[in-house]
Design a protein around this motif. Structure first.
Motif, short mmCIF file in Angstrom:
data_model
loop_
_atom_site.label_atom_id
_atom_site.label_comp_id
_atom_site.label_asym_id
_atom_site.label_seq_id
_atom_site.Cartn_x
_atom_site.Cartn_y
_atom_site.Cartn_z
N THR A 11 -9.59 6.37 5.36
CA THR A 11 -8.15 6.12 5.43
C THR A 11 -7.83 4.63 5.30
O THR A 11 -6.93 4.22 4.55
N PHE A 12 -8.61 3.82 6.02
CA PHE A 12 -8.41 2.36 5.95
C PHE A 12 -8.69 1.84 4.54
O PHE A 12 -7.93 1.00 4.03
N VAL A 62 -9.23 -14.09 -1.71
CA VAL A 62 -9.86 -14.60 -0.49
C VAL A 62 -8.81 -15.12 0.49
O VAL A 62 -8.94 -14.96 1.71
N GLN A 63 -7.75 -15.72 -0.03
CA GLN A 63 -6.73 -16.29 0.84
C GLN A 63 -5.90 -15.23 1.55
O GLN A 63 -5.58 -15.38 2.73
N VAL A 64 -5.53 -14.17 0.85
CA VAL A 64 -4.65 -13.16 1.44
C VAL A 64 -5.42 -11.98 2.02
O VAL A 64 -4.82 -11.09 2.61
N GLY A 65 -6.75 -11.98 1.87
CA GLY A 65 -7.56 -10.87 2.36
C GLY A 65 -7.35 -10.56 3.83
O GLY A 65 -7.12 -9.39 4.20
N PRO A 66 -7.43 -11.57 4.74
CA PRO A 66 -7.22 -11.27 6.17
C PRO A 66 -5.85 -10.66 6.47
O PRO A 66 -5.75 -9.73 7.29
N LEU A 67 -4.81 -11.14 5.81
CA LEU A 67 -3.48 -10.57 6.03
C LEU A 67 -3.40 -9.14 5.52
O LEU A 67 -2.76 -8.27 6.14
N ALA A 68 -4.08 -8.87 4.40
CA ALA A 68 -4.12 -7.49 3.89
C ALA A 68 -4.86 -6.57 4.85
O ALA A 68 -4.48 -5.41 5.03
N ILE A 69 -5.91 -7.08 5.47
CA ILE A 69 -6.64 -6.29 6.48
C ILE A 69 -5.73 -5.97 7.65
O ILE A 69 -5.69 -4.83 8.15
N LEU A 70 -4.97 -6.95 8.12
CA LEU A 70 -4.06 -6.74 9.25
C LEU A 70 -3.05 -5.65 8.94
O LEU A 70 -2.86 -4.72 9.75
N VAL A 73 -4.71 -2.18 8.69
CA VAL A 73 -5.04 -1.62 10.01
C VAL A 73 -3.78 -1.10 10.69
O VAL A 73 -3.77 0.01 11.24
N ALA A 74 -2.70 -1.88 10.64
CA ALA A 74 -1.46 -1.46 11.29
C ALA A 74 -0.93 -0.17 10.66
O ALA A 74 -0.51 0.76 11.37
N LEU A 75 -0.95 -0.08 9.34
CA LEU A 75 -0.48 1.14 8.67
C LEU A 75 -1.38 2.33 8.97
O LEU A 75 -0.89 3.45 9.20
N SER A 76 -2.69 2.11 8.98
CA SER A 76 -3.62 3.20 9.26
C SER A 76 -3.42 3.75 10.67
O SER A 76 -3.35 4.97 10.87
N VAL A 77 -3.33 2.86 11.65
CA VAL A 77 -3.14 3.30 13.04
C VAL A 77 -1.79 4.00 13.19
O VAL A 77 -1.68 5.03 13.87
N ALA A 78 -0.75 3.46 12.54
CA ALA A 78 0.57 4.08 12.63
C ALA A 78 0.55 5.50 12.04
O ALA A 78 1.11 6.43 12.63
N MET A 287 -8.10 -9.92 12.84
CA MET A 287 -6.93 -9.15 12.40
C MET A 287 -7.05 -7.68 12.76
O MET A 287 -6.05 -7.01 13.06
N VAL A 288 -8.25 -7.13 12.74
CA VAL A 288 -8.45 -5.73 13.12
C VAL A 288 -8.04 -5.52 14.58
O VAL A 288 -7.28 -4.60 14.92
N VAL A 289 -8.57 -6.37 15.46
CA VAL A 289 -8.26 -6.24 16.88
C VAL A 289 -6.78 -6.49 17.13
O VAL A 289 -6.14 -5.83 17.95
N MET A 290 -6.21 -7.45 16.40
CA MET A 290 -4.78 -7.75 16.56
C MET A 290 -3.93 -6.56 16.14
O MET A 290 -2.96 -6.20 16.82
N GLY A 291 -4.27 -5.94 15.01
CA GLY A 291 -3.52 -4.78 14.56
C GLY A 291 -3.61 -3.62 15.53
O GLY A 291 -2.62 -2.94 15.80
#
Length: 361
Positions: A11-12, A62-70, A73-78, A287-291
């Motif tokens: 899903t992620f 590489v620059q936007v990768g962490p934000l995309a992960i966040l 994760v938020a969309l997957s959990v939602a 970002m994973v833990v934050m999401g």
């Protein structure tokens, strides 16, 4: 639990494979709008523009990768909570740790991919981008050779210059030797200096010697503390041959820092770039833990909306903290490692505590 891990990770991965290209595309669209005047000014063709943005893809990724992960994760959990799947997983005996583990695994894979991209792909992409812009900046002397950070070039028909180490930001050269030949092509003079600095539009050599030769043997050696001498290249031309730290791979930057340290040169700026490059892949784990901390327990629409707002606010605070830490370490008000890594550690611990309180308290 293997089925659970595979399902959540799948899903992620699906959401991330959609979010990352969207982020890259939006970034490139904004950059195109900002640079369209530059393209028109240099009369760049459509092929050149397309090649430029194609080379920018790994850099932006590489620059936007962490934000995309966040966001992934938020969309997957939602989605999992909205469909009550997380409640079903918990009823089947899965713990919150089992829920977050697949996301951490995905972030770990992305961290490895980011490091590999940083080491193997980005240096070549940066060099190709510089080649595209080469016609619009000062070109280095013809026949100049750059090898392992050292520069060799011909300043005139009878003069050759060897530069061991260059610091374009400080307009300073560390280790320079100038060779002059006579009409017969034999070495007639060798000027060697510990450093050369750019002052008032000219090079000043510091702490060196002038050796003169007759019949291939030294006949006279003269010491000097300062000597104004043209070398056939100004700082702007040096910059055109020098790869900035932000465009070096981790191994290249580490090698360059080692050479600076061996010469007793301040390498704070380069060490900060190195630690920042090393810390960037780690941001995905944070970002994973934050999401999860923001979205966990959000079953209702209102709570899901609040979770997304909390996610964005947390990401903004995280980014501001990183900028502050980098700035304070750059001015040496904080130790380098503390300024670069402390924001990541604090964000990870804080989000972990919030997640733990939501899950087990």
């Amino acid at each position: 639990m293997k089925i659970l891990t595979s399902y959540i990770l799948g899903t992620f991965a699906k959401i991330f494979s959609f979010v990352l290209p969207v982020f890259i595309g939006l970034y490139l669209v904004v950059e195109f709008v900002e640079r369209i005047d530059d393209f028109l000014q240099i009369q760049a063709g459509m092929g050149t523009i397309m090649l430029y943005f194609l080379l920018r893809i790994p850099v932006v990724g590489v620059q936007v990768g962490p934000l995309a992960i966040l966001l992934s994760v938020a969309l997957s959990v939602a989605l999992l909570q909205r469909s009550r799947e997380i409640m079903a997983f918990m009823a089947a005996g899965a713990s919150p740790w089992h829920m977050i583990q697949p996301f951490l695994l995905g972030a770990l894979v992305m961290a490895g991919a980011s490091l590999g991209t940083e080491e193997l792909i980005l240096p070549g992409a940066h060099r190709a981008l510089m080649d595209l812009q080469e016609d619009h900046r000062q070109a280095p002397p013809h026949g100049a050779l750059v090898q392992q950070g050292e520069i060799w070039f011909r300043a005139s028909e009878t003069t050759f210059v060897h530069i061991e180490l260059v610091d374009p930001a400080a307009e300073r050269i560390h280790g320079i030797t100038i060779y002059r030949r006579d009409a017969a092509g034999e070495l007639s003079e060798q000027v060697q200096a510990r450093e050369a600095v750019w002052r008032a539009g000219r090079w000043t050599l510091l702490d060196g010697t002038i050796s003169r030769f007759q019949e291939k043997l030294p006949s006279d050696v003269e010491n000097f503390t300062q000597l104004e001498l043209p070398i056939g290249m100004d700082p702007e031309a040096l910059r055109s041959m020098f790869t900035p730290p932000s465009q070096m791979s981790l191994s290249e930057l580490q090698s360059y820092m080692r050479r600076l340290r061996d010469r007793g040169v301040d390498m704070t700026t380069y060490a900060r770039d190195f630690q920042t490059k090393l810390a960037t892949p780690f941001m995905g784990m944070v970002m994973v833990v934050m999401g999860f901390a923001a979205m966990w327990g959000s079953h209702e629409t209102r709570r899901i909306s609040f979770g997304f707002v909390a996610t964005l606010c947390g990401a903004g605070a995280y980014w501001l903290t990183m900028m502050a830490g980098s700035a304070l370490s750059g001015t040496q008000q904080l130790p380098l490692l503390v300024g670069i890594w402390l924001p990541h550690v604090v964000a990870l611990v804080l989000c972990s505590v919030i997640f733990w309180r939501k899950s087990f308290v």
